[in-house]
Scaffold this motif. Structure first.
Motif, PDB file in Angstrom:
ATOM      1  N   LEU A   1      -4.724   5.821   9.568  1.00  0.00           N
ATOM      2  CA  LEU A   1      -3.290   6.109   9.656  1.00  0.00           C
ATOM      3  C   LEU A   1      -2.584   5.691   8.376  1.00  0.00           C
ATOM      4  O   LEU A   1      -1.755   6.420   7.840  1.00  0.00           O
ATOM      5  N   LEU A   2      -2.939   4.498   7.897  1.00  0.00           N
ATOM      6  CA  LEU A   2      -2.276   3.996   6.689  1.00  0.00           C
ATOM      7  C   LEU A   2      -2.574   4.904   5.497  1.00  0.00           C
ATOM      8  O   LEU A   2      -1.689   5.201   4.691  1.00  0.00           O
ATOM      9  N   GLU A   3      -3.814   5.365   5.420  1.00  0.00           N
ATOM     10  CA  GLU A   3      -4.163   6.227   4.295  1.00  0.00           C
ATOM     11  C   GLU A   3      -3.361   7.530   4.327  1.00  0.00           C
ATOM     12  O   GLU A   3      -2.887   8.008   3.304  1.00  0.00           O
ATOM     13  N   MET A   4      -3.210   8.055   5.548  1.00  0.00           N
ATOM     14  CA  MET A   4      -2.440   9.288   5.673  1.00  0.00           C
ATOM     15  C   MET A   4      -0.968   9.021   5.348  1.00  0.00           C
ATOM     16  O   MET A   4      -0.331   9.790   4.626  1.00  0.00           O
ATOM     17  N   ALA A   5      -0.461   7.912   5.850  1.00  0.00           N
ATOM     18  CA  ALA A   5       0.937   7.553   5.600  1.00  0.00           C
ATOM     19  C   ALA A   5       1.175   7.360   4.101  1.00  0.00           C
ATOM     20  O   ALA A   5       2.180   7.803   3.547  1.00  0.00           O
TER      21      ALA A   5
ATOM     22  N   ARG B   1      14.761  -1.944  -9.615  1.00  0.00           N
ATOM     23  CA  ARG B   1      15.057  -2.526  -8.304  1.00  0.00           C
ATOM     24  C   ARG B   1      15.596  -1.503  -7.314  1.00  0.00           C
ATOM     25  O   ARG B   1      15.173  -1.456  -6.155  1.00  0.00           O
ATOM     26  N   ALA B   2      16.518  -0.670  -7.783  1.00  0.00           N
ATOM     27  CA  ALA B   2      17.142   0.302  -6.877  1.00  0.00           C
ATOM     28  C   ALA B   2      16.102   1.302  -6.365  1.00  0.00           C
ATOM     29  O   ALA B   2      16.053   1.605  -5.163  1.00  0.00           O
ATOM     30  N   GLN B   3      15.273   1.750  -7.294  1.00  0.00           N
ATOM     31  CA  GLN B   3      14.233   2.714  -6.908  1.00  0.00           C
ATOM     32  C   GLN B   3      13.254   2.087  -5.913  1.00  0.00           C
ATOM     33  O   GLN B   3      12.846   2.721  -4.949  1.00  0.00           O
ATOM     34  N   GLU B   4      12.928   0.834  -6.171  1.00  0.00           N
ATOM     35  CA  GLU B   4      12.003   0.115  -5.302  1.00  0.00           C
ATOM     36  C   GLU B   4      12.576   0.026  -3.884  1.00  0.00           C
ATOM     37  O   GLU B   4      11.865   0.189  -2.901  1.00  0.00           O
ATOM     38  N   LYS B   5      13.874  -0.214  -3.811  1.00  0.00           N
ATOM     39  CA  LYS B   5      14.530  -0.344  -2.512  1.00  0.00           C
ATOM     40  C   LYS B   5      14.468   0.997  -1.762  1.00  0.00           C
ATOM     41  O   LYS B   5      14.122   1.051  -0.575  1.00  0.00           O
ATOM     42  N   ALA B   6      14.758   2.067  -2.486  1.00  0.00           N
ATOM     43  CA  ALA B   6      14.718   3.388  -1.862  1.00  0.00           C
ATOM     44  C   ALA B   6      13.303   3.713  -1.388  1.00  0.00           C
ATOM     45  O   ALA B   6      13.109   4.203  -0.265  1.00  0.00           O
ATOM     46  N   ASN B   7      12.310   3.397  -2.243  1.00  0.00           N
ATOM     47  CA  ASN B   7      10.916   3.650  -1.861  1.00  0.00           C
ATOM     48  C   ASN B   7      10.529   2.839  -0.634  1.00  0.00           C
ATOM     49  O   ASN B   7       9.802   3.311   0.238  1.00  0.00           O
ATOM     50  N   THR B   8      11.006   1.590  -0.586  1.00  0.00           N
ATOM     51  CA  THR B   8      10.674   0.726   0.538  1.00  0.00           C
ATOM     52  C   THR B   8      11.267   1.276   1.828  1.00  0.00           C
ATOM     53  O   THR B   8      10.620   1.262   2.880  1.00  0.00           O
ATOM     54  N   GLU B   9      12.468   1.802   1.729  1.00  0.00           N
ATOM     55  CA  GLU B   9      13.090   2.382   2.932  1.00  0.00           C
ATOM     56  C   GLU B   9      12.308   3.598   3.420  1.00  0.00           C
ATOM     57  O   GLU B   9      12.052   3.751   4.609  1.00  0.00           O
ATOM     58  N   ARG B  10      11.949   4.415   2.464  1.00  0.00           N
ATOM     59  CA  ARG B  10      11.168   5.610   2.830  1.00  0.00           C
ATOM     60  C   ARG B  10       9.834   5.203   3.439  1.00  0.00           C
ATOM     61  O   ARG B  10       9.397   5.750   4.454  1.00  0.00           O
ATOM     62  N   ALA B  11       9.205   4.188   2.810  1.00  0.00           N
ATOM     63  CA  ALA B  11       7.922   3.699   3.316  1.00  0.00           C
ATOM     64  C   ALA B  11       8.088   3.157   4.732  1.00  0.00           C
ATOM     65  O   ALA B  11       7.260   3.417   5.604  1.00  0.00           O
ATOM     66  N   GLY B  12       9.173   2.431   4.956  1.00  0.00           N
ATOM     67  CA  GLY B  12       9.435   1.867   6.285  1.00  0.00           C
ATOM     68  C   GLY B  12       9.547   2.962   7.340  1.00  0.00           C
ATOM     69  O   GLY B  12       8.994   2.853   8.441  1.00  0.00           O
ATOM     70  N   ALA B  13      10.241   4.043   6.972  1.00  0.00           N
ATOM     71  CA  ALA B  13      10.415   5.139   7.919  1.00  0.00           C
ATOM     72  C   ALA B  13       9.073   5.793   8.248  1.00  0.00           C
ATOM     73  O   ALA B  13       8.794   6.103   9.414  1.00  0.00           O
ATOM     74  N   ILE B  14       8.243   5.983   7.226  1.00  0.00           N
ATOM     75  CA  ILE B  14       6.927   6.607   7.480  1.00  0.00           C
ATOM     76  C   ILE B  14       6.061   5.675   8.327  1.00  0.00           C
ATOM     77  O   ILE B  14       5.378   6.111   9.259  1.00  0.00           O
ATOM     78  N   LEU B  15       6.107   4.378   8.015  1.00  0.00           N
ATOM     79  CA  LEU B  15       5.316   3.418   8.791  1.00  0.00           C
ATOM     80  C   LEU B  15       5.722   3.445  10.254  1.00  0.00           C
ATOM     81  O   LEU B  15       4.885   3.362  11.155  1.00  0.00           O
TER      82      LEU B  15
ATOM     83  N   ASN C   1       0.832  -1.199   0.000  1.00  0.00           N
ATOM     84  CA  ASN C   1       0.000   0.000   0.000  1.00  0.00           C
ATOM     85  C   ASN C   1       0.870   1.254   0.000  1.00  0.00           C
ATOM     86  O   ASN C   1       0.557   2.239  -0.659  1.00  0.00           O
ATOM     87  N   MET C   2       1.944   1.184   0.765  1.00  0.00           N
ATOM     88  CA  MET C   2       2.833   2.337   0.854  1.00  0.00           C
ATOM     89  C   MET C   2       3.625   2.530  -0.433  1.00  0.00           C
ATOM     90  O   MET C   2       3.731   3.633  -0.956  1.00  0.00           O
ATOM     91  N   ARG C   3       4.168   1.417  -0.946  1.00  0.00           N
ATOM     92  CA  ARG C   3       5.021   1.514  -2.140  1.00  0.00           C
ATOM     93  C   ARG C   3       4.252   2.087  -3.323  1.00  0.00           C
ATOM     94  O   ARG C   3       4.799   2.832  -4.127  1.00  0.00           O
ATOM     95  N   ILE C   4       2.980   1.726  -3.412  1.00  0.00           N
ATOM     96  CA  ILE C   4       2.195   2.175  -4.568  1.00  0.00           C
ATOM     97  C   ILE C   4       2.053   3.698  -4.557  1.00  0.00           C
ATOM     98  O   ILE C   4       1.825   4.315  -5.586  1.00  0.00           O
ATOM     99  N   GLY C   5       2.233   4.299  -3.376  1.00  0.00           N
ATOM    100  CA  GLY C   5       2.077   5.750  -3.272  1.00  0.00           C
ATOM    101  C   GLY C   5       3.212   6.542  -3.901  1.00  0.00           C
ATOM    102  O   GLY C   5       3.032   7.694  -4.277  1.00  0.00           O
ATOM    103  N   ALA C   6       4.384   5.920  -4.018  1.00  0.00           N
ATOM    104  CA  ALA C   6       5.530   6.663  -4.548  1.00  0.00           C
ATOM    105  C   ALA C   6       5.286   7.036  -6.002  1.00  0.00           C
ATOM    106  O   ALA C   6       4.789   6.225  -6.783  1.00  0.00           O
ATOM    107  N   THR C   7       5.634   8.265  -6.370  1.00  0.00           N
ATOM    108  CA  THR C   7       5.418   8.702  -7.753  1.00  0.00           C
ATOM    109  C   THR C   7       6.695   8.534  -8.566  1.00  0.00           C
ATOM    110  O   THR C   7       7.775   8.318  -8.024  1.00  0.00           O
ATOM    111  N   GLY C   8       6.546   8.612  -9.872  1.00  0.00           N
ATOM    112  CA  GLY C   8       7.692   8.550 -10.773  1.00  0.00           C
ATOM    113  C   GLY C   8       8.424   7.227 -10.762  1.00  0.00           C
ATOM    114  O   GLY C   8       9.635   7.171 -10.958  1.00  0.00           O
ATOM    115  N   GLN C   9       7.698   6.127 -10.523  1.00  0.00           N
ATOM    116  CA  GLN C   9       8.357   4.824 -10.501  1.00  0.00           C
ATOM    117  C   GLN C   9       8.557   4.323 -11.932  1.00  0.00           C
ATOM    118  O   GLN C   9       7.599   4.180 -12.675  1.00  0.00           O
ATOM    119  N   SER C  10       9.804   4.014 -12.276  1.00  0.00           N
ATOM    120  CA  SER C  10      10.040   3.558 -13.649  1.00  0.00           C
ATOM    121  C   SER C  10       9.457   2.164 -13.854  1.00  0.00           C
ATOM    122  O   SER C  10       9.100   1.792 -14.965  1.00  0.00           O
TER     123      SER C  10
END
Lengths: 331, 319
Positions: free
Chosen positions: B197-201, B160-174, B137-146
């Motif tokens: 909370l999840l929707e806001m995150a 893959r690299a972008q996905e990893k960065a997005n996942t880290e960012r998502a983890g921090a917000i969670l 749910n969080m990852r899908i929120g990131a924009t500009g995903q190639s």
């Protein structure tokens, strides 16, 4: 030995060209319905476009087989666009209505007397499979012990299962990617996905096109399998059999359509042969006052229908589905 | 400015960077009138109307939303608040009107493009993607995903690299929203409050400049309410502008820098929370304009007679 015949006959169908056709059609439906939530009730229409234009290119217009394949694929994309442009912005049920009607319009039109000289009316088209036959590397009967196929049939199912395997790998690769995640998101709630900056309309269109391409390939195989393309192969029940295959295997599961198709054709052939044996001959096992031979031929559909109902009640996620996912819907 | 959405170092939800005081200071000189101009508006809307049959659900002449502040949109049921939200974010089309975000006109723009510009909304009825896990749910929120383009989706080395960065960012917000324990659960298995909370995150994953919350407190238990309030305030501290619809007056009073009141589709009052809640127009809108007058016998007779006279007049006109 009847039991052995029963099993080998069923297995023959379960692995045969028909199962290939339905696996391909159901892979397409899986992309559309299983992953994106698009209700395409016109998969038979995509099969018709594929099968007919491949066949007519060779048989009517004297073009190459490969031009026919390209034409079939190209026109199925056009069909997806035609169906999608007016309906994909609307609620899901509109697509269902439009596709089921379109499939029937296509079938009636292609089989009509007006287009007789192109598409052969109700008799359909023949003599288009030469290139495919020439490619056949198998020259003798293929016998695997319990099942055996003529060389042409084996070539059909061999090449067909390779295409199914390619299809499965493509779907697997797509659905584990961020692209596939957007499709699944759209299935769950398209407004939420839209609010996150995704062009939902474009994704739905891509999904419809990809599913339609699999439908067209299934159409090629229907035509090649029967060495004839006519309107009966793409009637509305074709779509519903494909849906049964998908639901049996489990929607939104990569291997769902493949396993579903094998199980479906195994069961339906098994039931057919089983009731055939029971009611066969002058003194059948099953007394005639219960069931005649003619009535027995309908039993397979009755039992499949019942099985589908039971499946939906007790295991709606199909063979491969995840029970955890279903628990969510109950909330 | 893109929001700093990484978790605060201390792990607490609310780090006061003085943005609240800043916002209130900026709004101090604004007059308490509907459509009052703001010193630094992020959204400016003019003549926005939306008609449903004979009903004019939204009829906003002019309204501005101050950048960096928390602005509440309140009003009685049916005032057109959610419709106005839908119009601003492209989820509905107005009959007339123009509005800008950061000076860029948004009229007629699709919802997804509005979101990409940095104006992201949540929904009154929470829309989590039930059969996706919380982290998905969080990852899908990131924009500009190639990896979201069909051509590249099949080849993981593109994304893959972008996905990893997005996942880290998502983890921090969670983590910040205390949802990290639920990371691999299906979003459909979360409670109502957790879904909010999840929707806001998830909206934060889009890196919005303006976040629009449609009734963030609806259906949230009191314990979670406090933490949600903290989260909303921390959005402002991170440099985001917050615009929210809410019925919970405690929340409005507690966190908003500015309040806009709608009734029957129109903006009827504006101002800081205390001044707005004392405003006669607002009280009238919520409770009806004659609520404080005692109807005595004579008054009642008079009203009745007027009504009858009017009725007779109408009859005559009809003939």
């Amino acid at each position: 030995m009847d039991i052995l015949n029963l099993l080998s006959g069923s297995l023959q169908q379960a692995l045969g060209p028909t199962a290939v056709v339905y696996a391909l059609a159901a892979i397409g439906l899986n992309v559309q319905f299983g992953y994106t939530g698009l209700l395409n009730f016109g998969q038979a229409g995509f099969m018709a476009i594929g099968g007919y234009f491949m066949a007519a290119s060779v048989a009517t217009w004297g073009l190459s087989f490969w031009v026919g394949i390209a034409l079939g694929l190209g026109l199925s994309v056009v069909l997806a666009l035609l169906l999608g442009i007016p309906t994909l912005r609307l609620r899901a049920d509109y697509l269902a209505i439009v596709t089921i009607a379109a499939a029937e319009i296509i079938r009636q039109t292609l089989g009509s007397v007006t287009l007789l000289k192109w598409f052969g009316g109700q008799d359909g088209l023949i003599n288009f499979q030469r290139t495919f036959v020439e490619m056949n590397p198998f020259s003798s009967r293929v016998d695997l012990g319990i099942v055996a196929w003529r060389p042409f049939d084996f070539w059909l199912l061999f090449s067909g299962w390779i295409l199914v395997a390619i299809g499965v790998v493509v779907v697997w690769l797509l659905m584990r990617s961020p692209w596939g995640r957007v499709l699944k998101g759209i299935r769950e709630d398209e407004d939420a996905v839209r609010s996150l900056g995704k062009n939902v309309y474009s994704y739905k269109m891509q999904s419809l096109i990809i599913g339609g391409l699999f439908g067209a390939v299934a159409g090629f195989y229907v035509a090649l399998q029967h060495t004839n393309m006519n309107p009966t192969w793409v009637a509305t029940d074709t779509t519903f059999f494909a849906y049964t295959v998908l639901l049996l295997g489990g929607a939104a599961r990569v291997l769902g359509p493949v396993v579903g198709s094998i199980v479906f054709w195994f069961l339906i052939t098994f039931l057919d042969l089983f009731f055939g044996i029971l009611t066969r001959g002058a003194d059948p096992f099953m007394p005639e006052w219960i069931m005649t031979n003619q009535q027995a031929s309908l039993m397979r559909l009755i039992i499949m229908g019942l099985a589908l109902m039971l499946l939906m009640i007790f295991r709606p996620q199909g063979i491969f589905g995840d029970r955890r996912e279903l628990a969510i819907d109950a909330r | 400015m893109p929001a700093d959405t990484t978790a605060p170092a201390s792990g607490s939800e609310y780090v006061d960077r003085g943005r609240a005081a800043e916002a209130r200071k900026a709004l101090a000189s604004v007059e308490h009138e509907p459509g009052a101009p703001k010193p630094d508006p992020i959204v400016v809307a003019d003549e926005v109307t939306r008609q449903f049959g004979g009903l004019k659900a939204v009829d906003v002449a002019h309204v501005e939303i101050q950048r960096g502040a928390i602005t509440a949109l309140i009003g009685p049921n049916g005032a057109g608040k959610t419709t106005f939200f839908n119009l601003l974010t492209g989820f509905d089309r107005p009959n007339t009107g123009r509005w800008t975000f950061n000076g860029k006109s948004l009229a007629g723009m699709s919802a997804y493009k509005v979101a990409r510009l940095g104006m992201v909304r949540t929904f009154q009825l929470t829309k989590v993607l039930a059969k996706l896990t919380v982290i998905e749910n969080m990852r899908i929120g990131a924009t500009g995903q190639s990896g979201e383009s069909l051509a590249r989706a099949m080849f993981p080395f593109f994304w893959r690299a972008q996905e990893k960065a997005n996942t880290e960012r998502a983890g921090a917000i969670l983590q910040r929203f205390k949802l990290d324990a639920k990371r691999d659960d299906f979003a459909g298995s979360l409670s109502g409050g957790q879904r909010k909370l999840l929707e806001m995150a998830r909206a934060l994953m889009v890196e919005p400049e303006l976040i629009m919350l449609d009734e963030p407190m609806a259906g949230v238990n009191p314990a979670l309410k406090q933490s949600l309030l903290g989260h909303v305030k921390s959005l402002r501290e991170d440099g985001m502008t917050v615009f929210f619809v809410e019925h919970d007056m405690d929340m409005v009073r507690d966190i908003s820098d500015w309040v806009i009141v709608m009734a029957q589709g129109q903006v009827i009052a504006e101002g800081p929370p205390d001044s707005v809640m004392a405003d006669q127009r607002v009280i009238d809108a919520y409770l009806g304009s004659h609520h404080d007058q005692v109807l005595d016998f004579e008054e009642e007779e008079k009203i009745l007679q007027e009504a009858q006279e009017e009725h007779v007049k109408n009859e005559e006109e009809a003939q």
